[in-house]
Design a protein around this motif. Structure first.
Motif, short mmCIF file in Angstrom:
data_model
loop_
_atom_site.label_atom_id
_atom_site.label_comp_id
_atom_site.label_asym_id
_atom_site.label_seq_id
_atom_site.Cartn_x
_atom_site.Cartn_y
_atom_site.Cartn_z
N ASP A 218 -9.47 -4.76 3.69
CA ASP A 218 -8.43 -5.77 2.93
C ASP A 218 -8.72 -7.05 3.60
N HIS A 227 -10.42 -4.77 -3.40
CA HIS A 227 -9.07 -5.12 -2.56
C HIS A 227 -7.84 -4.51 -3.34
N GLU A 228 -7.80 -4.71 -4.52
CA GLU A 228 -6.53 -4.36 -5.32
C GLU A 228 -6.63 -2.61 -5.60
N TYR A 229 -7.45 -2.15 -5.06
CA TYR A 229 -7.49 -0.64 -5.26
C TYR A 229 -7.10 -0.11 -3.78
N HIS A 233 -3.32 -2.88 0.24
CA HIS A 233 -3.42 -4.37 -0.24
C HIS A 233 -2.06 -5.19 -0.71
N TYR A 234 -1.20 -4.26 -1.09
CA TYR A 234 -0.02 -5.13 -1.37
C TYR A 234 1.31 -4.83 -0.57
N GLY A 250 3.10 -10.70 -7.15
CA GLY A 250 2.56 -9.71 -6.43
C GLY A 250 3.41 -8.40 -6.28
N PRO A 253 2.33 -5.40 -9.27
CA PRO A 253 0.98 -4.62 -9.06
C PRO A 253 1.22 -3.72 -8.02
N SER A 257 0.77 0.18 -8.12
CA SER A 257 -0.35 0.64 -7.40
C SER A 257 0.38 1.82 -6.50
#
Length: 280
Positions: A218, A227-229, A233-234, A250, A253, A257
């Motif tokens: 990341d 990155h989003e997977y 990341h979040y 933010g 998602p 996720s």
């Protein structure tokens, strides 16, 4: 199913969950882990209090601790999220099924009137309860010590406004909920890995390696396409809960996720456990 049968089934399920929680919270190693988690906000608050130069320039919310004790909890969560909290969750999730198999008790649980789906559901529920309690422990110790050393009052937001102390506590509760959900997603991965092995330490290490690898990837801009997977990341998107009004760009998602990881890996764990040949 008749009403008496439903009552009996509910009672059995409740006893099974209580028994699992007793195992989780009764283990000495988990108490040691809880002390480690609780020590971080203590060390943080005392260090800032004793520092003659304050905490300016520090990571996360360190530079705001002296203005409001609630920031001790926020800074402690920020510091523990990359490693300490994942270690705690990975330990419980990795031990969930693999620990039973390692001790030779998994087969006896299966042959009793506890089907595999209920067994996995109880293991998952116990992991969720532990994850929430670990997050609240860090935040709770931080709040109590922060208020004792630095006081409370209005909470500055990242938008430049301030919230009342009660609203600040509410935002902290939402942050704990968001972080807990992210960690539950990690625990779901650990639960699946736990169904693949009879070595709980191996399952725990695997989850930790995946967590660290996710954080490393990341941080590499060249890998932005994935990155989003990544499961981590979040994680730090909880900062949007400290904006006025709350920013959801933010958070949404991040929640989706985490829920996706929970759905995929609990399903994979169920598929593995229900088809696994358990002979020991």
């Amino acid at each position: 199913m008749s009403a008496p049968e439903a009552t009996v089934r509910a009672g059995v399920s409740t006893r099974f969950l209580r028994s699992e929680l007793w195992l989780v919270y009764g283990r000495r190693r988990n108490w040691v882990g809880a002390l480690v988690l609780a020590s971080v906000p203590v060390i943080l608050a005392v260090a800032v209090r004793l520092s003659s130069s304050g905490a300016q320039g520090g990571p996360g919310f360190l530079d705001l601790i002296t203005s409001n004790g609630l920031f001790v909890a926020l800074a402690a969560l920020t510091l523990e999220l990359p490693l300490f909290l994942p270690v705690a969750v990975a330990t419980i999730a990795g031990d969930a099924v693999a620990g039973e198999a390692n001790l030779g008790t998994l087969r006896y649980l299966i042959v009793t009137p506890v089907d595999r789906t209920r067994l996995l559901a109880v293991k998952f529920a116990a992991m969720v309860v532990f994850t929430i309690s670990a997050t609240v422990l860090v935040a709770g110790v931080g709040v109590l010590l922060g208020l004792a050393l630095f006081g409370g009052g209005p909470l500055p937001t990242l938008s430049g406004t301030t919230l009342s102390f009660a609203e600040g506590l509410g935002r902290l509760a939402l942050i704990c909920g968001y972080i807990s959900l992210c960690l539950v997603a990690l625990g779901a991965i650990g639960l699946f890995v736990s169904t693949l092995t009879e070595q709980p330490i191996g399952a725990t290490i695997t989850v930790l390696v995946l967590t660290l690898a996710s954080q490393i990837m990341d941080a590499i801009p060249q890998l932005s396409a994935i990155h989003e997977y990544l499961p981590t990341h979040y994680w730090l998107a909880f900062g949007d809960l400290l904006r006025d009004p709350i920013a959801t760009e933010g958070l949404r998602p991040g929640i989706l996720s985490a829920l996706a990881y929970v759905a995929v890996f609990t399903t994979a764990a169920w598929a593995r456990l229900t088809t696994r040949d358990i002979s020991s």
